[in-house]
Design an enzyme around this catalytic site. Sequence first.
Site: not given
Ligand code: BG6
Length: 491
Positions: A177-178, A240
Amino acid sequence: MAVRVIEVEEFDLIVFGASGDLAHRKLMPALYHRAADGQMPHDARIVCSARRDYTDEEFRDYAKNALQEHVKDLEDEPLEMFLNRLRYVKTDAASGEGFEDLKVILEERPDVTRAFYLAVGPDLFGTICEHLGEIGVVNDHSRVVMEKPIGKDGASARALNDTVGAVFSEDQIFRIDHYLGKETVQNLMALRFANALFEPLWNAAHIDHVQITVAESLGVGGRAGYYDTAGALRDMVQNHILQLLCLVAMEPPESMNADSVRDEKLKVLKALAPITEQNAQKLTVRGQYRAGASAGGAVPGYLEELGHTESQTETFVALKAEIANWRWAGVPFYLRTGKRLARRVSEIVVQFQPIPHSIFDAEAGAITANRLIIRLQPDEGVQMQIMIKDPGPGGMRLRQVPLDMSFAEAFKVRNPDAYERLIMDVIRGNQTLFMRRDEVDAAWAWIDPIQAAWASLKDAPKGYTAGTWGPSASIALVERDGRTWAEDDGV
Ligand code: BG6
């Protein structure tokens, strides 16, 4: 401030989906930075794989273009050294073609850490793992990295985890989960557990409510095909946003050990009060953007981007969640995420209770309750809003001011992308920032009834104009409780 770089052990990282968008935008730049910073041992290899025909040299050219496009401070020498680590092998998950070639490359170094990164669609996770099992390249020092979405509901997630689990043991599976790799998200743990100040106040007696907003200004663009099968609840909340909620709400873990942290997060997920057909209309808002303006220019609506005239997929969701335990009973957690909102901002707002009694007279002005804001992006930082006396003569006049800590201003270091840390954690075998299987199950167990309630109530998403903060029902969701979203009071 000095940055500490600890070299990781020797490894082979195998990237499936190496010609795809994630590899292009995120993985290659992240790996380049870790290599350029000296974190990769001399012989670490990155074995890239996809269905296209490339020679090693052609793939290196392809990777070079990706880096030129996505890395600001690219330098010639580290770039050449990084490109030399790359190997390419063509594989086709559907037919199994090429996996024997991969085996030949991997068996050149049977004893190093082997990490398989599945940067492909989830429909291929199981098949790729099965092929890896069949060709016998999964050993004790192997790991696999899975990207979300992990299923589209609890049942499909279980099936997927079973298939992957037949080849890799749970302690070899790294579910990314980044958001957990973002610097400020880790800072949330530092803030809560490396300071004595907050913990005594971190409960229903002192906190009025919490807001978690992940707002994006972009639309779905080229991802409309995938997005239309998911929607904001599955795409952002299931993973997230619930992970952020867990970090805010969990009990102090025994240590930073992976299972200690994940045990505590799991308890929070299990304590979430169910949202079902009975209360969904009161506690949830779905939205879908219509044409509008963003960053000064006209932008199309979701349906135009999708190329259909009809879709019930939500691009915005707001929820009022409650954690039914001693610490949080009665404290609403307002969660909100959407595409094409007024601006890109991700933040957690912890709103403290008002003071119990004021000693000041009316001329001193209103006293606003304290608020802690953790800004994840952009402009990462922490802000504490406190009341002070307005300086100078004129009697006691009170005023709210921010104690503001912008990380970019305070620390002159590059803010590493989440993937940099997460990939190195995979190599180190540290699962603290990755989701355990039971967490994924518990998150779906809360999400599935919401999805089911929307379906049975035939709750169509409410339209909102691109460039706004979502449907007015989202404002009503919070105002009904006598509260406001943070940006509505000028924060
Ligand atoms: C991803 C989603 O996991 O996270 C995307 O699938 C979203 O829809 C993205 O745009 C948002 O990531 P960040 O790091 O740009 O906030």
